[in-house]
Design a protein around this motif. Structure first.
Motif, PDB file in Angstrom:
ATOM      1  N   ASN A  16       0.732  -1.187  -0.060  1.00  0.00           N
ATOM      2  CA  ASN A  16      -0.189   0.039   0.023  1.00  0.00           C
ATOM      3  C   ASN A  16       1.054   1.553  -0.162  1.00  0.00           C
ATOM      4  O   ASN A  16       2.352   1.319   0.519  1.00  0.00           O
ATOM      5  N   PHE A  17       0.147   2.178  -0.901  1.00  0.00           N
ATOM      6  CA  PHE A  17       0.881   3.615  -0.820  1.00  0.00           C
ATOM      7  C   PHE A  17      -0.233   4.854  -0.876  1.00  0.00           C
ATOM      8  O   PHE A  17      -1.263   4.189  -1.341  1.00  0.00           O
ATOM      9  N   VAL A  18      -0.208   5.971   0.492  1.00  0.00           N
ATOM     10  CA  VAL A  18      -0.412   6.675  -0.187  1.00  0.00           C
ATOM     11  C   VAL A  18       0.177   8.111  -0.820  1.00  0.00           C
ATOM     12  O   VAL A  18       1.182   8.315  -0.688  1.00  0.00           O
ATOM     13  N   THR A  19      -0.427   8.741  -1.322  1.00  0.00           N
ATOM     14  CA  THR A  19       0.114  10.043  -2.836  1.00  0.00           C
ATOM     15  C   THR A  19      -0.741  10.823  -2.508  1.00  0.00           C
ATOM     16  O   THR A  19      -2.050  10.973  -2.981  1.00  0.00           O
ATOM     17  N   LEU A  20      -0.412  12.095  -1.978  1.00  0.00           N
ATOM     18  CA  LEU A  20      -0.842  13.323  -2.047  1.00  0.00           C
ATOM     19  C   LEU A  20      -0.208  13.776  -3.548  1.00  0.00           C
ATOM     20  O   LEU A  20       0.447  14.422  -4.065  1.00  0.00           O
ATOM     21  N   LYS A  21      -1.604  14.311  -4.069  1.00  0.00           N
ATOM     22  CA  LYS A  21      -1.286  14.976  -5.943  1.00  0.00           C
ATOM     23  C   LYS A  21      -1.956  16.176  -4.966  1.00  0.00           C
ATOM     24  O   LYS A  21      -3.073  16.869  -4.671  1.00  0.00           O
ATOM     25  N   ILE A  22      -1.093  17.946  -5.546  1.00  0.00           N
ATOM     26  CA  ILE A  22      -1.396  18.934  -5.480  1.00  0.00           C
ATOM     27  C   ILE A  22      -1.635  19.825  -6.475  1.00  0.00           C
ATOM     28  O   ILE A  22      -0.421  19.574  -7.468  1.00  0.00           O
ATOM     29  N   GLU A  23      -3.091  19.988  -6.954  1.00  0.00           N
ATOM     30  CA  GLU A  23      -2.984  20.959  -8.264  1.00  0.00           C
ATOM     31  C   GLU A  23      -2.960  22.258  -8.182  1.00  0.00           C
ATOM     32  O   GLU A  23      -3.273  22.766  -7.499  1.00  0.00           O
ATOM     33  N   THR A  24      -2.542  23.413  -9.349  1.00  0.00           N
ATOM     34  CA  THR A  24      -2.359  24.854  -9.150  1.00  0.00           C
ATOM     35  C   THR A  24      -3.174  25.273 -10.314  1.00  0.00           C
ATOM     36  O   THR A  24      -3.388  25.047 -11.593  1.00  0.00           O
ATOM     37  N   ASP A  25      -3.477  26.155 -10.386  1.00  0.00           N
ATOM     38  CA  ASP A  25      -3.953  27.648 -11.129  1.00  0.00           C
ATOM     39  C   ASP A  25      -3.463  27.533 -12.513  1.00  0.00           C
ATOM     40  O   ASP A  25      -3.659  27.912 -13.677  1.00  0.00           O
ATOM     41  N   GLU A  26      -1.672  26.988 -12.202  1.00  0.00           N
ATOM     42  CA  GLU A  26      -1.167  27.367 -13.754  1.00  0.00           C
ATOM     43  C   GLU A  26      -0.810  25.796 -14.137  1.00  0.00           C
ATOM     44  O   GLU A  26      -0.343  26.192 -15.429  1.00  0.00           O
ATOM     45  N   GLY A  27      -1.223  25.373 -14.276  1.00  0.00           N
ATOM     46  CA  GLY A  27      -1.389  24.286 -14.628  1.00  0.00           C
ATOM     47  C   GLY A  27      -0.859  22.674 -14.400  1.00  0.00           C
ATOM     48  O   GLY A  27      -0.313  21.941 -14.579  1.00  0.00           O
ATOM     49  N   ARG A  28       0.260  23.173 -12.698  1.00  0.00           N
ATOM     50  CA  ARG A  28       1.804  22.515 -13.011  1.00  0.00           C
ATOM     51  C   ARG A  28       0.631  21.493 -11.232  1.00  0.00           C
ATOM     52  O   ARG A  28       0.105  22.370 -10.757  1.00  0.00           O
TER      53      ARG A  28
END
Length: 402
Positions: A16-28
């Protein structure tokens, strides 16, 4: 650059792995490892219900301020679930910042302090003969440093002895398995293992050993003294370190180098150990110690006392953590060594990465950010599987440190 969204991805390509993905208004986007072995869903819930709502709309470049908000701003502070969550946010934000700069992360951390990162692998066996062979196999693969673990005769389920080669994963069932521990048998047996290893493989290979918190301070001192003729690179987790003063007693009786800290989650956990020079290597990891931001603080404190880093890097840390750790390792001036346990092919496919291994060393690569991504479609094919770490009992049934 505003944070517009963040999501938690739980996947199990072999573990098992847990990953956090953060998105920004510049598409990064940026990703951070949030894996806490056996408590993955606790971290996932903490992120989803308590952390992510506080991230939306914040400036992704303000890494330090966000770190302080999540750490100092919380009334209930520290602890493994909280700090693993903060680590994931911090790592993802550093990933975004480096991508925005178009640079590999280590360039934002001051650039390279070395050309490559020394790593060690894990060799284990059911007896001395098979352990000798496994250490030899790692040497043939190019490793300059190898951690050696061996089953103790008469002790069922000795720590560190994998069921197969290369991939060691102790979390194996929905409820904890129970293993048996016998301290006298272990203390009598361990020196013979390293005597045989030195006779078979000579003085040049660096040998490491993990005690896994099983000994009292005076027992650890006895073991360290008995291992001195075999010049270990380090003796790891010799005794539970909640009582940091315990290492003072160990230090008084042996010159075998001491390493500890993989279960630490704040700088306070290791302050006495570092300031009183009771250890030689601090093993806190990116994923559990508050991310790159706090790990740099810990390393800076350690550097004042000539203590080096030796970050935890087992397979219960995802390639995201390994990628971030390698950028930290190659930049920090007091780097010592990096644990490197290879992930399965399935895990590597879910987490494509820029880092590489060659002739005993790791290279973080030059991709912008920390160089690790996640294939969300492939990750979705591996649903979460409940698994917990084992527990240990003495032969008389007393619950012991695992």
């Amino acid at each position: 650059m505003k944070i517009t969204n963040a999501k938690v991805i739980v996947t199990c390509p072999g573990r098992n792995f847990v990953t956090l993905k953060i998105e920004t208004d510049e598409g990064r986007t940026g990703i951070g490892d949030a894996t806490l072995n056996g408590r993955e869903l606790a971290v996932a819930a903490y992120l989803e219900h308590h952390v992510i709502p506080n991230l939306i709309g914040r400036d992704a470049h303000r890494i330090e301020d966000i770190w302080q908000f999540l750490s100092k701003g919380a009334y209930w502070r520290r602890g493994p679930v909280t700090m693993t969550s903060i680590s994931a946010v911090d790592t993802a934000l550093w990933d975004i910042k480096a991508k925005a700069a178009g640079l590999p992360l280590y360039q934002l951390l001051g650039g390279k302090s070395r050309e490559h990162v020394l790593v060690y692998g894990h060799a284990n066996g059911a007896d001395i003969e098979s352990t000798l062979a496994e250490v030899g196999r790692y040497i043939d693969l190019g490793y300059k440093a190898v951690r050696a673990q061996c089953a103790v005769p008469g002790v069922k389920g000795t720590y560190g002895v994998a069921k197969g080669q290369m991939y060691y994963e102790p979390a194996s069932s929905e409820l904890p398995e129970e293993s048996v521990w016998d301290t006298p048998a272990y203390l009598n047996f361990a020196p013979s293992l390293f005597e045989a290893l030195r006779e078979a493989h000579g003085p040049d290979v660096e040998l490491l050993h993990d005690v896994h918190h099983r000994l009292t301070p005076i027992e650890a001192a006895r073991l360290g003294k008995s291992l001195e003729p075999y010049r270990l690179f380090w003796m790891e987790d010799a005794s539970p370190a909640e009582n940091q003063e315990a290492f003072r007693l160990i230090r008084q009786h042996t010159v075998t180098p001491l390493a500890v800290g993989e279960v630490f989650n704040s700088i306070y956990d290791c302050r006495t150990l570092i300031q009183d020079q009771l250890i030689d290597y601090i093993r806190t990891s990116v994923v559990h110690a508050g991310g790159i931001t706090q790990l740099r603080r810990i390393a800076s404190l350690a550097a004042l006392y000539q203590i080096r880093t030796g970050c935890h890097g087992a397979t219960d840390l995802s390639p995201v953590c390994m990628g971030a750790a390698l950028h930290f390792d190659i930049s920090v001036p007091n780097f010592g060594i990096q644990e490197y346990m290879r992930h399965t092919d399935e895990t590597d496919e879910v987490f494509p990465h820029a880092y590489s291994f060659e002739d005993g060393f790791m290279y973080p690569g030059d991709a912008p950010g920390h160089g690790v991504d996640i294939d969300e479609d492939l990750a979705a094919k591996y649903p979460y599987e409940p698994k917990q770490l084992p527990v240990a009992r003495l032969k008389d049934g007393t619950l012991w440190d695992w």
